[in-house]
Motif scaffolding. Sequence first.
Motif, mmCIF file in Angstrom:
data_model
loop_
_atom_site.group_PDB
_atom_site.id
_atom_site.type_symbol
_atom_site.label_atom_id
_atom_site.label_comp_id
_atom_site.label_asym_id
_atom_site.label_seq_id
_atom_site.Cartn_x
_atom_site.Cartn_y
_atom_site.Cartn_z
ATOM 1 N N LYS A 190 -7.408 -23.274 5.906
ATOM 2 C CA LYS A 190 -7.051 -23.699 7.260
ATOM 3 C C LYS A 190 -7.191 -22.557 8.269
ATOM 4 O O LYS A 190 -7.434 -22.789 9.449
ATOM 5 C CB LYS A 190 -5.610 -24.214 7.280
ATOM 6 N N ARG A 191 -7.003 -21.331 7.792
ATOM 7 C CA ARG A 191 -7.058 -20.169 8.694
ATOM 8 C C ARG A 191 -7.942 -19.101 8.048
ATOM 9 O O ARG A 191 -7.449 -18.075 7.576
ATOM 10 C CB ARG A 191 -5.645 -19.615 8.932
ATOM 11 N N GLY A 192 -9.228 -19.327 8.036
ATOM 12 C CA GLY A 192 -10.148 -18.472 7.296
ATOM 13 C C GLY A 192 -10.686 -17.283 8.060
ATOM 14 O O GLY A 192 -11.886 -17.035 8.047
ATOM 15 N N THR A 193 -9.822 -16.530 8.739
ATOM 16 C CA THR A 193 -10.274 -15.333 9.440
ATOM 17 C C THR A 193 -10.531 -14.223 8.432
ATOM 18 O O THR A 193 -10.072 -14.278 7.279
ATOM 19 C CB THR A 193 -9.233 -14.865 10.461
ATOM 20 N N ALA A 194 -11.245 -13.198 8.866
ATOM 21 C CA ALA A 194 -11.550 -12.069 7.983
ATOM 22 C C ALA A 194 -10.277 -11.388 7.504
ATOM 23 O O ALA A 194 -10.154 -11.005 6.328
ATOM 24 C CB ALA A 194 -12.447 -11.076 8.705
ATOM 25 N N GLU A 195 -9.304 -11.253 8.402
ATOM 26 C CA GLU A 195 -8.042 -10.606 8.019
ATOM 27 C C GLU A 195 -7.291 -11.457 7.003
ATOM 28 O O GLU A 195 -6.750 -10.936 6.016
ATOM 29 C CB GLU A 195 -7.173 -10.395 9.250
ATOM 30 N N ASN A 196 -7.267 -12.761 7.240
ATOM 31 C CA ASN A 196 -6.591 -13.652 6.295
ATOM 32 C C ASN A 196 -7.259 -13.631 4.931
ATOM 33 O O ASN A 196 -6.595 -13.697 3.892
ATOM 34 C CB ASN A 196 -6.567 -15.074 6.843
ATOM 35 N N LYS A 197 -8.592 -13.562 4.922
ATOM 36 C CA LYS A 197 -9.315 -13.514 3.656
ATOM 37 C C LYS A 197 -8.990 -12.234 2.892
ATOM 38 O O LYS A 197 -8.805 -12.259 1.667
ATOM 39 C CB LYS A 197 -10.813 -13.620 3.901
ATOM 40 N N ALA A 198 -8.889 -11.127 3.606
ATOM 41 C CA ALA A 198 -8.574 -9.854 2.953
ATOM 42 C C ALA A 198 -7.167 -9.882 2.361
ATOM 43 O O ALA A 198 -6.940 -9.431 1.228
ATOM 44 C CB ALA A 198 -8.700 -8.713 3.960
ATOM 45 N N ASN A 199 -6.217 -10.420 3.115
ATOM 46 C CA ASN A 199 -4.836 -10.504 2.615
ATOM 47 C C ASN A 199 -4.738 -11.473 1.446
ATOM 48 O O ASN A 199 -4.013 -11.231 0.477
ATOM 49 C CB ASN A 199 -3.903 -10.948 3.747
ATOM 50 N N SER A 200 -5.458 -12.571 1.552
ATOM 51 C CA SER A 200 -5.440 -13.558 0.479
ATOM 52 C C SER A 200 -6.050 -12.995 -0.792
ATOM 53 O O SER A 200 -5.576 -13.267 -1.900
ATOM 54 C CB SER A 200 -6.193 -14.820 0.898
ATOM 55 N N ALA A 201 -7.110 -12.200 -0.645
ATOM 56 C CA ALA A 201 -7.753 -11.592 -1.813
ATOM 57 C C ALA A 201 -6.773 -10.703 -2.571
ATOM 58 O O ALA A 201 -6.780 -10.662 -3.810
ATOM 59 C CB ALA A 201 -8.987 -10.805 -1.387
ATOM 60 N N LYS A 202 -5.896 -10.010 -1.840
ATOM 61 C CA LYS A 202 -4.883 -9.167 -2.485
ATOM 62 C C LYS A 202 -3.897 -10.035 -3.277
ATOM 63 O O LYS A 202 -3.510 -9.686 -4.403
ATOM 64 C CB LYS A 202 -4.136 -8.350 -1.433
ATOM 65 N N ILE B 52 -12.659 -19.956 -5.533
ATOM 66 C CA ILE B 52 -14.094 -20.098 -5.271
ATOM 67 C C ILE B 52 -14.323 -20.863 -3.973
ATOM 68 O O ILE B 52 -15.170 -20.485 -3.146
ATOM 69 C CB ILE B 52 -14.790 -20.805 -6.443
ATOM 70 N N ALA B 53 -13.565 -21.941 -3.773
ATOM 71 C CA ALA B 53 -13.716 -22.734 -2.553
ATOM 72 C C ALA B 53 -13.356 -21.932 -1.313
ATOM 73 O O ALA B 53 -13.932 -22.134 -0.240
ATOM 74 C CB ALA B 53 -12.846 -23.992 -2.646
ATOM 75 N N ALA B 54 -12.411 -21.008 -1.463
ATOM 76 C CA ALA B 54 -11.948 -20.234 -0.312
ATOM 77 C C ALA B 54 -12.786 -18.987 -0.053
ATOM 78 O O ALA B 54 -13.073 -18.646 1.096
ATOM 79 C CB ALA B 54 -10.486 -19.827 -0.515
ATOM 80 N N LEU B 55 -13.201 -18.305 -1.134
ATOM 81 C CA LEU B 55 -13.874 -17.014 -0.976
ATOM 82 C C LEU B 55 -15.316 -17.001 -1.464
ATOM 83 O O LEU B 55 -16.062 -16.087 -1.133
ATOM 84 C CB LEU B 55 -13.096 -15.923 -1.734
#
Length: 208
Positions: free
Chosen positions: A68-80, A151-154
């Motif tokens: 829902k909120r696929g910003t670069a910062e959100n992706k980096a935090n989610s990856a952690k 996989i769907a998210a990243l």
Amino acid sequence: MRLVSLTTLALASFFITPSFAAPAQENALVGRQGPSDAPAALAMVKQLYVDVKQYTAMINSTAAGLNKRGTAENKANSAKTFRTAIASINKLVVKTTSDIKKMPGSPAGKRDLESSPALAERQSPPPDPTGLAAALTMLLLEIGGALNNIIAALGLTATLALLGPLVTSLSMLIAALLPVVNNLLTLLGALLNGVLGGLSMALAGLGL
């Protein structure tokens, strides 16, 4: 029809107590390590499934929010968050594998059993041999489903980079269980590649 019947029986046995007595024709599948190992292994895998679900839930909720909120910062935090959860799952798998290797039928377990005659007397009848395959199937599908959400998210490449030693640890878990139930790989393959649709691409390295 035979595969569907096997799958239904196996998945049903995952949710009942391990005191189920296997039919005579299925007893031939019981492992070579000794009749006490199969119930203990089944209980360990079931507990692993329960423990893993707290981390797959974390992965699933994080992935849903990221979609829902696929910003670069959100992706980096989610990856952690994904990396932490996967590492925790890996630790659980490694510990369970270590515990399984200490069962009475394993080399280390046999030494303990020989020094404890009372333990040797408390042998339990083996459960339905498809039960362990069903428990492993549920575990792999739970982990695979969470990885599919990553996989769907990243994307697949990013997901594979997060896996670390998880695939290797799962392979070692399966290898540790092979002596407990004969034809375990055959049963796993039938369940995963039959009506259940196969593994996540992220777990393709297991070769099931």
